[in-house]
Motif scaffolding. Structure first.
Motif, PDB file in Angstrom:
ATOM      1  N   SER A  83       0.832  -1.205   0.000  1.00 31.64           N
ATOM      2  CA  SER A  83       0.000   0.000   0.000  1.00 31.64           C
ATOM      3  C   SER A  83       0.863   1.250   0.000  1.00 31.64           C
ATOM      4  CB  SER A  83      -0.932   0.005   1.217  1.00 31.64           C
ATOM      5  OG  SER A  83      -1.898  -1.004   1.119  1.00 31.64           O
ATOM      6  N   LEU A  84       1.925   1.245   0.780  1.00 30.33           N
ATOM      7  CA  LEU A  84       2.820   2.406   0.841  1.00 30.33           C
ATOM      8  C   LEU A  84       3.493   2.650  -0.513  1.00 30.33           C
ATOM      9  CD1 LEU A  84       4.397   1.832   4.367  1.00 30.33           C
ATOM     10  CD2 LEU A  84       2.631   3.489   3.731  1.00 30.33           C
ATOM     11  N   VAL A  85       3.864   1.586  -1.194  1.00 31.81           N
ATOM     12  CA  VAL A  85       4.444   1.714  -2.531  1.00 31.81           C
ATOM     13  C   VAL A  85       3.423   2.349  -3.474  1.00 31.81           C
ATOM     14  CG1 VAL A  85       5.245   0.404  -4.553  1.00 31.81           C
ATOM     15  CG2 VAL A  85       6.107  -0.148  -2.255  1.00 31.81           C
ATOM     16  N   ARG A  86       2.164   1.935  -3.359  1.00 33.44           N
ATOM     17  CA  ARG A  86       1.105   2.494  -4.195  1.00 33.44           C
ATOM     18  C   ARG A  86       0.929   4.002  -3.973  1.00 33.44           C
ATOM     19  NH1 ARG A  86      -3.793   3.267  -3.565  1.00 33.44           N
ATOM     20  NH2 ARG A  86      -5.115   3.573  -5.325  1.00 33.44           N
ATOM     21  N   PHE A  87       1.000   4.435  -2.705  1.00 30.38           N
ATOM     22  CA  PHE A  87       0.936   5.868  -2.399  1.00 30.38           C
ATOM     23  C   PHE A  87       2.065   6.592  -3.136  1.00 30.38           C
ATOM     24  CE2 PHE A  87      -1.794   4.607   1.064  1.00 30.38           C
ATOM     25  CZ  PHE A  87      -2.532   5.729   1.407  1.00 30.38           C
ATOM     26  N   LYS A  88       3.287   6.085  -2.998  1.00 31.01           N
ATOM     27  CA  LYS A  88       4.440   6.728  -3.641  1.00 31.01           C
ATOM     28  C   LYS A  88       4.288   6.753  -5.157  1.00 31.01           C
ATOM     29  CE  LYS A  88       8.216   6.266  -0.398  1.00 31.01           C
ATOM     30  NZ  LYS A  88       9.586   5.758  -0.205  1.00 31.01           N
ATOM     31  N   ASP A  89       3.779   5.653  -5.713  1.00 31.83           N
ATOM     32  CA  ASP A  89       3.588   5.595  -7.167  1.00 31.83           C
ATOM     33  C   ASP A  89       2.582   6.642  -7.642  1.00 31.83           C
ATOM     34  OD1 ASP A  89       5.423   3.516  -7.383  1.00 31.83           O
ATOM     35  OD2 ASP A  89       3.886   1.946  -7.590  1.00 31.83           O
ATOM     36  N   LEU A  90       1.520   6.834  -6.890  1.00 31.35           N
ATOM     37  CA  LEU A  90       0.527   7.844  -7.260  1.00 31.35           C
ATOM     38  C   LEU A  90       1.127   9.247  -7.174  1.00 31.35           C
ATOM     39  CD1 LEU A  90      -2.353   8.337  -8.220  1.00 31.35           C
ATOM     40  CD2 LEU A  90      -3.062   8.439  -5.828  1.00 31.35           C
ATOM     41  N   TYR A  91       1.898   9.509  -6.131  1.00 31.18           N
ATOM     42  CA  TYR A  91       2.573  10.807  -6.027  1.00 31.18           C
ATOM     43  C   TYR A  91       3.461  11.024  -7.254  1.00 31.18           C
ATOM     44  CZ  TYR A  91       1.334  10.861  -1.000  1.00 31.18           C
ATOM     45  OH  TYR A  91       0.669  10.858   0.198  1.00 31.18           O
ATOM     46  N   ARG A  92       4.254  10.014  -7.579  1.00 28.02           N
ATOM     47  CA  ARG A  92       5.182  10.101  -8.704  1.00 28.02           C
ATOM     48  C   ARG A  92       4.428  10.305 -10.025  1.00 28.02           C
ATOM     49  NH1 ARG A  92       7.812   5.569  -7.637  1.00 28.02           N
ATOM     50  NH2 ARG A  92       9.012   6.578  -6.010  1.00 28.02           N
ATOM     51  N   ALA A  93       3.295   9.631 -10.189  1.00 22.76           N
ATOM     52  CA  ALA A  93       2.502   9.768 -11.417  1.00 22.76           C
ATOM     53  C   ALA A  93       1.987  11.195 -11.608  1.00 22.76           C
ATOM     54  CB  ALA A  93       1.322   8.789 -11.390  1.00 22.76           C
ATOM     55  N   HIS A  94       1.925  11.948 -10.517  1.00 17.81           N
ATOM     56  CA  HIS A  94       1.485  13.345 -10.591  1.00 17.81           C
ATOM     57  C   HIS A  94       2.661  14.322 -10.512  1.00 17.81           C
ATOM     58  CE1 HIS A  94      -2.449  11.560  -9.915  1.00 17.81           C
ATOM     59  NE2 HIS A  94      -2.915  12.666 -10.453  1.00 17.81           N
ATOM     60  N   GLY A  95       3.868  13.795 -10.756  1.00 25.95           N
ATOM     61  CA  GLY A  95       5.050  14.650 -10.824  1.00 25.95           C
ATOM     62  C   GLY A  95       5.606  15.060  -9.478  1.00 25.95           C
ATOM     63  N   LEU A  96       5.208  14.358  -8.414  1.00 23.19           N
ATOM     64  CA  LEU A  96       5.706  14.677  -7.075  1.00 23.19           C
ATOM     65  C   LEU A  96       6.534  13.516  -6.550  1.00 23.19           C
ATOM     66  CD1 LEU A  96       2.397  16.126  -5.586  1.00 23.19           C
ATOM     67  CD2 LEU A  96       4.342  17.417  -6.478  1.00 23.19           C
ATOM     68  N   GLU A  97       7.641  13.826  -5.962  1.00 23.75           N
ATOM     69  CA  GLU A  97       8.484  12.813  -5.343  1.00 23.75           C
ATOM     70  C   GLU A  97       8.297  12.925  -3.841  1.00 23.75           C
ATOM     71  OE1 GLU A  97      10.597   9.520  -5.735  1.00 23.75           O
ATOM     72  OE2 GLU A  97      10.108  10.763  -7.461  1.00 23.75           O
ATOM     73  N   PHE A  98       7.888  11.846  -3.211  1.00 22.00           N
ATOM     74  CA  PHE A  98       7.656  11.883  -1.772  1.00 22.00           C
ATOM     75  C   PHE A  98       8.994  11.813  -1.060  1.00 22.00           C
ATOM     76  CE2 PHE A  98       6.756  10.280   2.440  1.00 22.00           C
ATOM     77  CZ  PHE A  98       5.733  11.126   2.812  1.00 22.00           C
ATOM     78  N   THR A  99       9.299  12.862  -0.289  1.00 23.48           N
ATOM     79  CA  THR A  99      10.574  12.921   0.420  1.00 23.48           C
ATOM     80  C   THR A  99      10.390  13.264   1.886  1.00 23.48           C
ATOM     81  OG1 THR A  99      10.842  15.243  -0.182  1.00 23.48           O
ATOM     82  CG2 THR A  99      11.862  13.614  -1.644  1.00 23.48           C
ATOM     83  N   GLY A 100       9.180  13.187   2.374  1.00 22.24           N
ATOM     84  CA  GLY A 100       8.907  13.583   3.746  1.00 22.24           C
ATOM     85  C   GLY A 100       9.536  12.664   4.772  1.00 22.24           C
ATOM     86  N   GLU A 101       9.614  13.149   5.990  1.00 31.41           N
ATOM     87  CA  GLU A 101      10.119  12.347   7.097  1.00 31.41           C
ATOM     88  C   GLU A 101       9.114  11.269   7.487  1.00 31.41           C
ATOM     89  OE1 GLU A 101      11.159  14.816  10.408  1.00 31.41           O
ATOM     90  OE2 GLU A 101      12.387  16.129   9.163  1.00 31.41           O
ATOM     91  N   GLU A 102       7.852  11.517   7.189  1.00 23.60           N
ATOM     92  CA  GLU A 102       6.796  10.568   7.515  1.00 23.60           C
ATOM     93  C   GLU A 102       6.614   9.581   6.367  1.00 23.60           C
ATOM     94  OE1 GLU A 102       5.252  10.285  10.304  1.00 23.60           O
ATOM     95  OE2 GLU A 102       5.694  12.180  11.298  1.00 23.60           O
ATOM     96  N   LEU A 103       5.789   8.581   6.599  1.00 20.57           N
ATOM     97  CA  LEU A 103       5.447   7.635   5.540  1.00 20.57           C
ATOM     98  C   LEU A 103       4.463   8.295   4.577  1.00 20.57           C
ATOM     99  CD1 LEU A 103       5.069   4.437   7.739  1.00 20.57           C
ATOM    100  CD2 LEU A 103       6.948   5.008   6.189  1.00 20.57           C
ATOM    101  N   PRO A 104       4.382   7.805   3.346  1.00 17.53           N
ATOM    102  CA  PRO A 104       3.531   8.466   2.345  1.00 17.53           C
ATOM    103  C   PRO A 104       2.035   8.387   2.625  1.00 17.53           C
ATOM    104  CG  PRO A 104       4.478   6.453   1.460  1.00 17.53           C
ATOM    105  CD  PRO A 104       5.139   6.694   2.784  1.00 17.53           C
TER     106      PRO A 104
END
Length: 159
Positions: A83-104
């Motif tokens: 599920s966490l990978v899916r969150f990151k993939d959706l962020y990436r698909a919208h041109g955003l790279e998740f880099t936060g200290e928290e989980l996506p």
């Protein structure tokens, strides 16, 4: 970007640890997101130390009020990793790279994503988690429940 973008960004700020920067933004939050006035007024009237202690108490390590959306559905299972990978993939698909200290799946991160992209998919998909969290916050008697109320009110019916 949806008309609720400012609300989502403001709600994200309200659901993060109430540090000095948060307190400095309270007047702006009050004006920008009238739907959050109940919480913002509470935060403004509560001494900083008490507000911080309340945040820690509400969003405890026991996860009864978890701000991690996938935890509500997946718990601490291997499925949660996917599920966490899916969150990151959706962020990436919208041109955003998740880099936060928290989980996506951290609700403030999801709200910020929604604010920036206008994509309601994650909020709609995790509506049950939002409902459970809001119910538990209400039962706990915390003003944080009003922040969830405002977010939930923006979601399309049937999600």
């Amino acid at each position: 970007m949806p008309s609720d973008a400012v609300l989502y960004q403001a709600a994200a700020l309200c659901l993060t640890y109430p540090d000095d920067d948060f307190r400095a933004r309270l007047p702006l939050l009050r004006e920008a997101a009238p739907q959050l006035r109940e919480f913002v007024d509470h935060a403004a009237l509560t001494p900083a130390r008490d507000l911080a202690a309340h945040y820690v108490q509400v969003f405890d390590a026991e996860n009864r009020h978890s701000l991690y959306l996938s935890r509500w559905h997946d718990g601490d299972t291997l499925r949660r990793g996917m599920s966490l990978v899916r969150f990151k993939d959706l962020y990436r698909a919208h041109g955003l790279e998740f880099t936060g200290e928290e989980l996506p799946d951290f609700l403030p991160a999801v709200l910020e994503f929604t604010s920036r992209t206008g994509n309601l998919d994650l909020l709609a998909e995790h509506r049950a988690a939002l409902d459970q969290l809001r119910s538990r916050l209400t039962d706990f008697g915390t003003p944080y429940a009003s922040v969830l109320d405002a977010v939930r009110a923006t979601l399309p019916a049937g999600t």
